[in-house]
Design a protein around this motif. Structure first.
Motif, PDB file in Angstrom:
ATOM      1  N   ASP A 256      15.876   7.167  -7.636  1.00 43.71           N
ATOM      2  CA  ASP A 256      16.691   6.089  -8.182  1.00 43.71           C
ATOM      3  C   ASP A 256      16.484   4.759  -7.453  1.00 43.71           C
ATOM      4  O   ASP A 256      17.166   3.780  -7.734  1.00 43.71           O
ATOM      5  CB  ASP A 256      18.177   6.464  -8.176  1.00 43.71           C
ATOM      6  CG  ASP A 256      18.725   6.758  -6.785  1.00 43.71           C
ATOM      7  OD1 ASP A 256      17.916   6.991  -5.860  1.00 43.71           O
ATOM      8  OD2 ASP A 256      19.960   6.763  -6.624  1.00 43.71           O
ATOM      9  N   TRP A 257      15.550   4.709  -6.501  1.00 42.79           N
ATOM     10  CA  TRP A 257      15.222   3.454  -5.841  1.00 42.79           C
ATOM     11  C   TRP A 257      14.195   2.702  -6.695  1.00 42.79           C
ATOM     12  O   TRP A 257      13.243   3.294  -7.197  1.00 42.79           O
ATOM     13  CB  TRP A 257      14.647   3.695  -4.460  1.00 42.79           C
ATOM     14  CG  TRP A 257      15.639   4.208  -3.455  1.00 42.79           C
ATOM     15  CD1 TRP A 257      16.799   4.870  -3.708  1.00 42.79           C
ATOM     16  CD2 TRP A 257      15.535   4.108  -2.036  1.00 42.79           C
ATOM     17  NE1 TRP A 257      17.445   5.183  -2.536  1.00 42.79           N
ATOM     18  CE2 TRP A 257      16.695   4.722  -1.493  1.00 42.79           C
ATOM     19  CE3 TRP A 257      14.603   3.554  -1.173  1.00 42.79           C
ATOM     20  CZ2 TRP A 257      16.924   4.802  -0.123  1.00 42.79           C
ATOM     21  CZ3 TRP A 257      14.815   3.630   0.192  1.00 42.79           C
ATOM     22  CH2 TRP A 257      15.967   4.249   0.709  1.00 42.79           C
ATOM     23  N   VAL A 258      14.380   1.413  -6.855  1.00 46.99           N
ATOM     24  CA  VAL A 258      13.429   0.591  -7.600  1.00 46.99           C
ATOM     25  C   VAL A 258      12.340   0.107  -6.644  1.00 46.99           C
ATOM     26  O   VAL A 258      12.638  -0.436  -5.574  1.00 46.99           O
ATOM     27  CB  VAL A 258      14.138  -0.618  -8.250  1.00 46.99           C
ATOM     28  CG1 VAL A 258      13.120  -1.507  -8.963  1.00 46.99           C
ATOM     29  CG2 VAL A 258      15.215  -0.140  -9.220  1.00 46.99           C
ATOM     30  N   VAL A 259      11.084   0.310  -7.024  1.00 45.75           N
ATOM     31  CA  VAL A 259       9.953  -0.069  -6.177  1.00 45.75           C
ATOM     32  C   VAL A 259       9.003  -0.950  -6.978  1.00 45.75           C
ATOM     33  O   VAL A 259       8.612  -0.598  -8.087  1.00 45.75           O
ATOM     34  CB  VAL A 259       9.199   1.174  -5.650  1.00 45.75           C
ATOM     35  CG1 VAL A 259       7.999   0.741  -4.806  1.00 45.75           C
ATOM     36  CG2 VAL A 259      10.125   2.072  -4.857  1.00 45.75           C
ATOM     37  N   GLY A 260       8.651  -2.079  -6.408  1.00 48.45           N
ATOM     38  CA  GLY A 260       7.613  -2.942  -6.965  1.00 48.45           C
ATOM     39  C   GLY A 260       6.490  -3.051  -5.959  1.00 48.45           C
ATOM     40  O   GLY A 260       6.732  -3.437  -4.815  1.00 48.45           O
ATOM     41  N   ASP A 261       5.272  -2.722  -6.349  1.00 42.84           N
ATOM     42  CA  ASP A 261       4.211  -2.649  -5.350  1.00 42.84           C
ATOM     43  C   ASP A 261       2.869  -3.092  -5.899  1.00 42.84           C
ATOM     44  O   ASP A 261       2.697  -3.274  -7.100  1.00 42.84           O
ATOM     45  CB  ASP A 261       4.096  -1.226  -4.795  1.00 42.84           C
ATOM     46  CG  ASP A 261       3.439  -0.270  -5.776  1.00 42.84           C
ATOM     47  OD1 ASP A 261       3.928  -0.167  -6.923  1.00 42.84           O
ATOM     48  OD2 ASP A 261       2.429   0.374  -5.416  1.00 42.84           O
ATOM     49  N   LYS A 262       1.921  -3.254  -4.986  1.00 42.30           N
ATOM     50  CA  LYS A 262       0.516  -3.486  -5.345  1.00 42.30           C
ATOM     51  C   LYS A 262      -0.347  -2.716  -4.371  1.00 42.30           C
ATOM     52  O   LYS A 262      -0.269  -2.891  -3.158  1.00 42.30           O
ATOM     53  CB  LYS A 262       0.163  -4.975  -5.283  1.00 42.30           C
ATOM     54  CG  LYS A 262      -1.284  -5.239  -5.742  1.00 42.30           C
ATOM     55  CD  LYS A 262      -1.457  -4.921  -7.210  1.00 42.30           C
ATOM     56  CE  LYS A 262      -2.929  -4.697  -7.602  1.00 42.30           C
ATOM     57  NZ  LYS A 262      -3.413  -3.331  -7.264  1.00 42.30           N
ATOM     58  N   SER A 263      -1.168  -1.865  -4.916  1.00 39.79           N
ATOM     59  CA  SER A 263      -2.045  -1.008  -4.120  1.00 39.79           C
ATOM     60  C   SER A 263      -3.393  -1.679  -3.910  1.00 39.79           C
ATOM     61  O   SER A 263      -3.706  -2.712  -4.503  1.00 39.79           O
ATOM     62  CB  SER A 263      -2.243   0.336  -4.831  1.00 39.79           C
ATOM     63  OG  SER A 263      -2.876   0.115  -6.092  1.00 39.79           O
ATOM     64  N   GLY A 264      -4.213  -1.056  -3.064  1.00 42.81           N
ATOM     65  CA  GLY A 264      -5.566  -1.549  -2.837  1.00 42.81           C
ATOM     66  C   GLY A 264      -6.453  -0.463  -2.270  1.00 42.81           C
ATOM     67  O   GLY A 264      -5.996   0.372  -1.487  1.00 42.81           O
ATOM     68  N   THR A 265      -7.728  -0.488  -2.662  1.00 35.88           N
ATOM     69  CA  THR A 265      -8.720   0.485  -2.192  1.00 35.88           C
ATOM     70  C   THR A 265     -10.021  -0.258  -1.894  1.00 35.88           C
ATOM     71  O   THR A 265     -10.422  -1.131  -2.661  1.00 35.88           O
ATOM     72  CB  THR A 265      -8.989   1.565  -3.254  1.00 35.88           C
ATOM     73  OG1 THR A 265      -7.755   2.157  -3.656  1.00 35.88           O
ATOM     74  CG2 THR A 265      -9.910   2.646  -2.710  1.00 35.88           C
ATOM     75  N   ALA A 266     -10.663   0.087  -0.780  1.00 30.98           N
ATOM     76  CA  ALA A 266     -11.918  -0.586  -0.408  1.00 30.98           C
ATOM     77  C   ALA A 266     -12.788   0.373   0.385  1.00 30.98           C
ATOM     78  O   ALA A 266     -12.455   1.560   0.539  1.00 30.98           O
ATOM     79  CB  ALA A 266     -11.623  -1.865   0.389  1.00 30.98           C
ATOM     80  N   GLY A 267     -13.892  -0.144   0.896  1.00 33.03           N
ATOM     81  CA  GLY A 267     -14.792   0.664   1.701  1.00 33.03           C
ATOM     82  C   GLY A 267     -14.133   1.146   2.976  1.00 33.03           C
ATOM     83  O   GLY A 267     -13.041   0.741   3.332  1.00 33.03           O
ATOM     84  N   TYR A 268     -14.817   2.061   3.665  1.00 33.63           N
ATOM     85  CA  TYR A 268     -14.327   2.654   4.909  1.00 33.63           C
ATOM     86  C   TYR A 268     -12.981   3.368   4.708  1.00 33.63           C
ATOM     87  O   TYR A 268     -12.132   3.373   5.581  1.00 33.63           O
ATOM     88  CB  TYR A 268     -14.214   1.599   6.009  1.00 33.63           C
ATOM     89  CG  TYR A 268     -15.553   1.109   6.498  1.00 33.63           C
ATOM     90  CD1 TYR A 268     -16.201   1.728   7.556  1.00 33.63           C
ATOM     91  CD2 TYR A 268     -16.187   0.047   5.865  1.00 33.63           C
ATOM     92  CE1 TYR A 268     -17.446   1.291   7.987  1.00 33.63           C
ATOM     93  CE2 TYR A 268     -17.443  -0.399   6.284  1.00 33.63           C
ATOM     94  CZ  TYR A 268     -18.065   0.231   7.345  1.00 33.63           C
ATOM     95  OH  TYR A 268     -19.309  -0.193   7.761  1.00 33.63           O
ATOM     96  N   THR A 270     -10.479   2.631   2.986  1.00 25.51           N
ATOM     97  CA  THR A 270      -9.315   1.745   2.954  1.00 25.51           C
ATOM     98  C   THR A 270      -8.383   2.114   1.814  1.00 25.51           C
ATOM     99  O   THR A 270      -8.810   2.236   0.663  1.00 25.51           O
ATOM    100  CB  THR A 270      -9.756   0.279   2.797  1.00 25.51           C
ATOM    101  OG1 THR A 270     -10.498  -0.118   3.951  1.00 25.51           O
ATOM    102  CG2 THR A 270      -8.563  -0.637   2.614  1.00 25.51           C
ATOM    103  N   ARG A 271      -7.116   2.295   2.154  1.00 23.14           N
ATOM    104  CA  ARG A 271      -6.075   2.516   1.143  1.00 23.14           C
ATOM    105  C   ARG A 271      -4.813   1.816   1.614  1.00 23.14           C
ATOM    106  O   ARG A 271      -4.312   2.086   2.716  1.00 23.14           O
ATOM    107  CB  ARG A 271      -5.804   4.010   0.949  1.00 23.14           C
ATOM    108  CG  ARG A 271      -4.890   4.319  -0.246  1.00 23.14           C
ATOM    109  CD  ARG A 271      -5.443   3.823  -1.558  1.00 23.14           C
ATOM    110  NE  ARG A 271      -4.809   4.459  -2.721  1.00 23.14           N
ATOM    111  CZ  ARG A 271      -4.737   3.889  -3.918  1.00 23.14           C
ATOM    112  NH1 ARG A 271      -5.226   2.673  -4.109  1.00 23.14           N
ATOM    113  NH2 ARG A 271      -4.169   4.528  -4.922  1.00 23.14           N
ATOM    114  N   ASN A 272      -4.321   0.898   0.803  1.00 21.75           N
ATOM    115  CA  ASN A 272      -3.179   0.071   1.162  1.00 21.75           C
ATOM    116  C   ASN A 272      -2.128   0.084   0.069  1.00 21.75           C
ATOM    117  O   ASN A 272      -2.423   0.368  -1.096  1.00 21.75           O
ATOM    118  CB  ASN A 272      -3.609  -1.402   1.352  1.00 21.75           C
ATOM    119  CG  ASN A 272      -4.771  -1.577   2.301  1.00 21.75           C
ATOM    120  OD1 ASN A 272      -4.909  -0.826   3.269  1.00 21.75           O
ATOM    121  ND2 ASN A 272      -5.610  -2.569   2.037  1.00 21.75           N
ATOM    122  N   ASP A 273      -0.917  -0.291   0.445  1.00 22.02           N
ATOM    123  CA  ASP A 273       0.127  -0.561  -0.531  1.00 22.02           C
ATOM    124  C   ASP A 273       1.122  -1.510   0.110  1.00 22.02           C
ATOM    125  O   ASP A 273       1.509  -1.329   1.273  1.00 22.02           O
ATOM    126  CB  ASP A 273       0.837   0.731  -0.965  1.00 22.02           C
ATOM    127  CG  ASP A 273       1.527   0.601  -2.322  1.00 22.02           C
ATOM    128  OD1 ASP A 273       1.100  -0.244  -3.131  1.00 22.02           O
ATOM    129  OD2 ASP A 273       2.476   1.361  -2.578  1.00 22.02           O
TER     130      ASP A 273
END
Length: 319
Positions: A256-268, A270-273
């Motif tokens: 029930d928590w509202v989440v607004g996000d932007k992810s990212g993926t790259a070399g090595y 890399t995984r972000n949010d």
């Protein structure tokens, strides 16, 4: 575990040792309640500012070093409770490739530049514009898209051609870099377009940021006064409409928590949010989790980001 204040900023804390400490500071902005997401986003409304907290280390250290060992990865975290100013940090001043998380900041900069009324401007989509992973723009070749459609595709679908069109509308990577500098961000280096920005070569500061800078930039656009209420509402709708982050920050938070996000993926690997999280009835939390691995062709792991984010939120006492 040792907790040592960073110098000279009063809004920072340095964690020395094997564990992450929760540091409570007096730098929180006025909290905002969760938006109501029913097709279109409502702008988060203001609630009274929290009383100034005291400075104290967390009684419950966060073993992010154990997560790094388990996943054979480096992870950086910056999470802040905007109601109290409490912050959880781990490697938050180390550089990581920002990958597609930059699309959220570009969308915020676009809204600041053109306003809601300017989003109706049409931009052409040519075959020569197409780059890898463009699920929306590849269906619009030969036609036009509004800036609103371009930004929405970049944020919610992580469409890379849309991201490049968004950067072009801003005046190029250097213009976005200048927009972030205007926020007070002298850390993030915006240099290239998609897909080159995902190279993530070791020692190359191009297209990198830190977890702290990433979190603070998103906070400025999504919760601060850089944008008007109607502009923040549009950005909130794009962030909460993201389709690429279900396995990341939001994965281990209450449903029930509202989440607004932007992810990212790259070399090595890399995984972000980067995310704004609105718990019911409470001030929002801003979370940035960035991760990578030693080998250029390493796979990323969504579970690492999800676990780190959940641990940080729990350390804030909000889990």
């Amino acid at each position: 575990m040792f907790v040592v204040p960073r110098t000279p900023s009063p809004c920072r804390a340095l964690v020395v040792g094997l564990f992450l400490a929760l540091v409570v500071t007096g730098c929180g902005a006025s909290p905002q309640v969760a938006p109501t997401i029913t097709g279109t986003a409502s702008s988060p409304g203001s609630t009274p500012a929290a009383a100034a907290p005291t400075t104290t280390p967390s009684p419950s250290p966060l073993p992010l070093d154990e997560l790094e060992a388990r996943y054979d990865a480096r992870v950086g975290v910056h999470a802040v409770d905007t109601g109290t100013g409490a912050a959880v940090v781990w490697r938050d001043d180390e550089r990581f490739a920002y990958a597609s998380t930059i699309k959220a900041l570009a969308a915020g900069a676009l809204l600041d530049l053109v306003g809601v009324d300017g989003l109706g401007r049409q931009v052409p989509v040519e075959a020569d514009d197409l780059v890898v992973f463009s699920p929306v723009t590849e269906t619009r070749v030969g036609g036009t898209m509004t800036l609103a459609e371009v930004a929405e595709a970049a944020v919610t679908r992580s469409d890379n051609t849309a991201a490049n069109l968004l950067l072009e509308a801003l005046g190029g990577p250097a213009a976005l870099d200048a927009a972030l500098a205007a926020l007070g961000d002298d850390v993030t280096v915006v240099s290239r377009t998609e897909p080159d920005l995902n190279e993530a070569a070791r020692g190359d500061e191009r297209d990198t940021t830190t977890p702290r800078a990433l979190a603070e930039d998103l906070r400025a656009y999504a919760l601060g006064d850089m944008l008007d209420d109607d502009e923040r509402a549009v950005l909130t709708a794009w962030l909460t409409g993201t389709r690429t982050g279900d396995a990341l920050v939001r994965a281990r938070l209450p449903a029930d928590w509202v989440v607004g996000d932007k992810s990212g993926t790259a070399g090595y690997g890399t995984r972000n949010d980067v995310a704004v999280v609105w718990p019911p009835g409470g001030a929002p939390i801003v979370v940035a989790v960035m991760s990578d691995r030693a080998d250029r062709d390493a796979e990323h792991d969504d579970a690492l980001v999800a676990e780190a984010a959940a641990a940080a939120v729990a350390a804030l006492g909000r889990g």
